[in-house]
Design a protein around this motif. Sequence first.
Motif, PDB file in Angstrom:
ATOM      1  N   ASN A 136      -4.614  45.422  66.361  1.00 53.55           N
ATOM      2  CA  ASN A 136      -3.573  44.790  66.493  1.00 53.55           C
ATOM      3  C   ASN A 136      -3.266  43.874  65.282  1.00 53.55           C
ATOM      4  O   ASN A 136      -2.100  43.206  65.106  1.00 53.55           O
ATOM      5  N   ASP A 137      -4.278  43.815  64.468  1.00 55.06           N
ATOM      6  CA  ASP A 137      -4.062  42.966  63.023  1.00 55.06           C
ATOM      7  C   ASP A 137      -3.409  43.911  61.929  1.00 55.06           C
ATOM      8  O   ASP A 137      -2.853  43.297  60.969  1.00 55.06           O
ATOM      9  N   ALA A 138      -3.145  45.208  62.127  1.00 52.34           N
ATOM     10  CA  ALA A 138      -2.668  46.104  61.322  1.00 52.34           C
ATOM     11  C   ALA A 138      -1.286  45.890  60.705  1.00 52.34           C
ATOM     12  O   ALA A 138      -0.962  45.727  59.532  1.00 52.34           O
ATOM     13  N   VAL A 139      -0.416  45.648  61.774  1.00 46.83           N
ATOM     14  CA  VAL A 139       1.044  45.364  61.367  1.00 46.83           C
ATOM     15  C   VAL A 139       1.166  43.855  60.526  1.00 46.83           C
ATOM     16  O   VAL A 139       1.795  43.763  59.510  1.00 46.83           O
ATOM     17  N   PRO A 140       0.616  42.737  61.112  1.00 46.43           N
ATOM     18  CA  PRO A 140       0.702  41.523  60.281  1.00 46.43           C
ATOM     19  C   PRO A 140       0.075  41.799  58.784  1.00 46.43           C
ATOM     20  O   PRO A 140       0.748  41.162  57.995  1.00 46.43           O
ATOM     21  N   LEU A 141      -0.911  42.604  58.772  1.00 47.52           N
ATOM     22  CA  LEU A 141      -1.641  42.540  57.450  1.00 47.52           C
ATOM     23  C   LEU A 141      -0.577  43.672  56.678  1.00 47.52           C
ATOM     24  O   LEU A 141      -0.439  43.198  55.453  1.00 47.52           O
ATOM     25  N   GLY A 142      -0.085  44.516  57.304  1.00 48.99           N
ATOM     26  CA  GLY A 142       0.894  45.524  56.492  1.00 48.99           C
ATOM     27  C   GLY A 142       2.102  44.778  55.999  1.00 48.99           C
ATOM     28  O   GLY A 142       2.373  44.941  54.972  1.00 48.99           O
ATOM     29  N   LYS A 143       2.511  43.789  56.871  1.00 54.48           N
ATOM     30  CA  LYS A 143       3.692  42.919  56.475  1.00 54.48           C
ATOM     31  C   LYS A 143       3.353  41.952  55.215  1.00 54.48           C
ATOM     32  O   LYS A 143       4.180  41.846  54.176  1.00 54.48           O
ATOM     33  N   PRO A 157     -13.857  51.726  64.776  1.00 56.63           N
ATOM     34  CA  PRO A 157     -13.310  52.229  65.654  1.00 56.63           C
ATOM     35  C   PRO A 157     -11.704  52.322  65.866  1.00 56.63           C
ATOM     36  O   PRO A 157     -10.974  52.978  66.302  1.00 56.63           O
ATOM     37  N   ALA A 158     -11.345  50.972  65.286  1.00 55.11           N
ATOM     38  CA  ALA A 158      -9.877  50.775  65.308  1.00 55.11           C
ATOM     39  C   ALA A 158      -9.087  51.361  64.209  1.00 55.11           C
ATOM     40  O   ALA A 158      -7.833  51.403  64.110  1.00 55.11           O
ATOM     41  N   ALA A 159      -9.482  52.294  63.259  1.00 54.58           N
ATOM     42  CA  ALA A 159      -8.917  52.919  62.207  1.00 54.58           C
ATOM     43  C   ALA A 159      -7.816  53.757  62.682  1.00 54.58           C
ATOM     44  O   ALA A 159      -6.818  53.442  61.925  1.00 54.58           O
ATOM     45  N   ALA A 160      -8.108  54.554  63.397  1.00 52.56           N
ATOM     46  CA  ALA A 160      -6.830  55.562  63.758  1.00 52.56           C
ATOM     47  C   ALA A 160      -5.657  54.692  64.216  1.00 52.56           C
ATOM     48  O   ALA A 160      -4.615  55.009  64.255  1.00 52.56           O
ATOM     49  N   GLN A 161      -6.033  53.778  65.321  1.00 55.41           N
ATOM     50  CA  GLN A 161      -4.841  53.073  65.938  1.00 55.41           C
ATOM     51  C   GLN A 161      -3.970  52.120  64.742  1.00 55.41           C
ATOM     52  O   GLN A 161      -2.939  52.199  65.043  1.00 55.41           O
ATOM     53  N   SER A 162      -4.879  51.554  63.730  1.00 55.07           N
ATOM     54  CA  SER A 162      -4.544  50.799  63.018  1.00 55.07           C
ATOM     55  C   SER A 162      -3.490  51.588  62.055  1.00 55.07           C
ATOM     56  O   SER A 162      -2.407  51.087  61.682  1.00 55.07           O
ATOM     57  N   ILE A 163      -3.712  52.837  61.516  1.00 54.90           N
ATOM     58  CA  ILE A 163      -2.840  53.622  60.953  1.00 54.90           C
ATOM     59  C   ILE A 163      -1.847  53.965  61.704  1.00 54.90           C
ATOM     60  O   ILE A 163      -0.632  53.813  61.039  1.00 54.90           O
ATOM     61  N   LYS A 164      -1.914  54.302  63.102  1.00 51.76           N
ATOM     62  CA  LYS A 164      -0.565  54.550  63.815  1.00 51.76           C
ATOM     63  C   LYS A 164       0.200  53.393  63.799  1.00 51.76           C
ATOM     64  O   LYS A 164       1.619  53.514  63.808  1.00 51.76           O
ATOM     65  N   ASN A 165      -0.249  52.140  63.970  1.00 51.40           N
ATOM     66  CA  ASN A 165       0.471  50.908  64.008  1.00 51.40           C
ATOM     67  C   ASN A 165       1.344  50.838  62.732  1.00 51.40           C
ATOM     68  O   ASN A 165       2.217  50.378  62.509  1.00 51.40           O
ATOM     69  N   LEU A 166       0.469  50.975  61.643  1.00 54.39           N
ATOM     70  CA  LEU A 166       1.055  50.772  60.289  1.00 54.39           C
ATOM     71  C   LEU A 166       2.228  51.593  60.080  1.00 54.39           C
ATOM     72  O   LEU A 166       3.434  51.384  59.491  1.00 54.39           O
ATOM     73  N   ARG A 167       2.086  53.020  60.453  1.00 52.42           N
ATOM     74  CA  ARG A 167       2.882  53.974  60.141  1.00 52.42           C
ATOM     75  C   ARG A 167       4.270  53.831  60.760  1.00 52.42           C
ATOM     76  O   ARG A 167       5.445  54.089  60.314  1.00 52.42           O
ATOM     77  N   GLU A 168       4.166  53.334  62.107  1.00 53.37           N
ATOM     78  CA  GLU A 168       5.362  53.045  62.844  1.00 53.37           C
ATOM     79  C   GLU A 168       6.275  51.901  62.293  1.00 53.37           C
ATOM     80  O   GLU A 168       7.503  51.714  62.359  1.00 53.37           O
ATOM     81  N   ALA A 169       5.296  50.836  62.222  1.00 53.80           N
ATOM     82  CA  ALA A 169       6.021  49.693  61.472  1.00 53.80           C
ATOM     83  C   ALA A 169       6.697  49.583  60.168  1.00 53.80           C
ATOM     84  O   ALA A 169       7.391  49.022  59.710  1.00 53.80           O
ATOM     85  N   PHE A 170       5.949  50.477  59.366  1.00 56.95           N
ATOM     86  CA  PHE A 170       6.362  50.615  57.717  1.00 56.95           C
ATOM     87  C   PHE A 170       6.470  52.074  57.465  1.00 56.95           C
ATOM     88  O   PHE A 170       5.421  52.596  56.604  1.00 56.95           O
ATOM     89  N   PRO A 171       7.480  52.864  57.858  1.00 59.93           N
ATOM     90  CA  PRO A 171       7.516  54.385  57.596  1.00 59.93           C
ATOM     91  C   PRO A 171       7.267  54.645  56.044  1.00 59.93           C
ATOM     92  O   PRO A 171       7.076  55.639  55.799  1.00 59.93           O
ATOM     93  N   GLU A 172       7.897  53.740  55.196  1.00 61.16           N
ATOM     94  CA  GLU A 172       7.764  54.047  53.709  1.00 61.16           C
ATOM     95  C   GLU A 172       6.434  53.620  53.069  1.00 61.16           C
ATOM     96  O   GLU A 172       6.308  54.005  51.903  1.00 61.16           O
ATOM     97  N   MET A 173       5.513  52.917  53.815  1.00 58.19           N
ATOM     98  CA  MET A 173       4.214  52.643  53.111  1.00 58.19           C
ATOM     99  C   MET A 173       3.558  53.893  52.838  1.00 58.19           C
ATOM    100  O   MET A 173       3.400  54.906  53.492  1.00 58.19           O
TER     101      MET A 173
END
Length: 207
Positions: free
Chosen positions: A23-30, A47-63
């Motif tokens: 859940n911290d991935a998107v705020p951090l990505g921002k 263990p949160a790595a894969a879901q963190s990547i998914k969350n980032l990719r959805e929120a920031f497609p160009e990242m």
Amino acid sequence: MTTLNEKLQSLKVIPVIAIKDANDAVPLGKVLVENGMPCAEITFRTPAAAQSIKNLREAFPEMLIGAGTVLNSETVDLAIDAGVDFIVSPGFNPTTVKYCQQRNMPIIPGVNNPSLVEQAMEMGLTTLKFFPAGPSGGVAMLKSLTAVYPVSFMPTGGVSPANINDYLDINAVLACGGTWMVPADLIDNREWAKIGELVKEAVAALK
């Protein structure tokens, strides 16, 4: 189309991040995107790595998103399914390299001596991670390797504000991986404003 190497070269620094709570991935990505660092290497140390990547990719497609600490083919699959742009491994594992090549996924494996560079080149790799950079001889060792081998490097491990520009001054260095702008304790405590300041400072310090 911009190549991975061109993207790395334009960014100059890649934050290497271990996220315990996806859940911290998107705020951090921002925070990263808004302060001039639209990239991340999310390490599979939690263990949160894969879901963190998914969350980032959805929120920031160009990242630009990489998966770090990838040690085997199973983790390669998890990373690809999550939506990464490239894979990073701490060492040079021919099995992992071959698997990434079979899946058409760029991999930047870790090397720190001439023999490993040559083994990587034998497999067609021309972009390598110099790791752990500091303990492996730092700038002096990397200059020795780049004088001999026609490959590009991403030094990681012991890179800091005090020496990052020394690494970047080496022509063969595309970008450096670092953790100083994304400290684990600040991520755990969700201190996004403080991380934003560190990211801004890191970007401003680049030549």
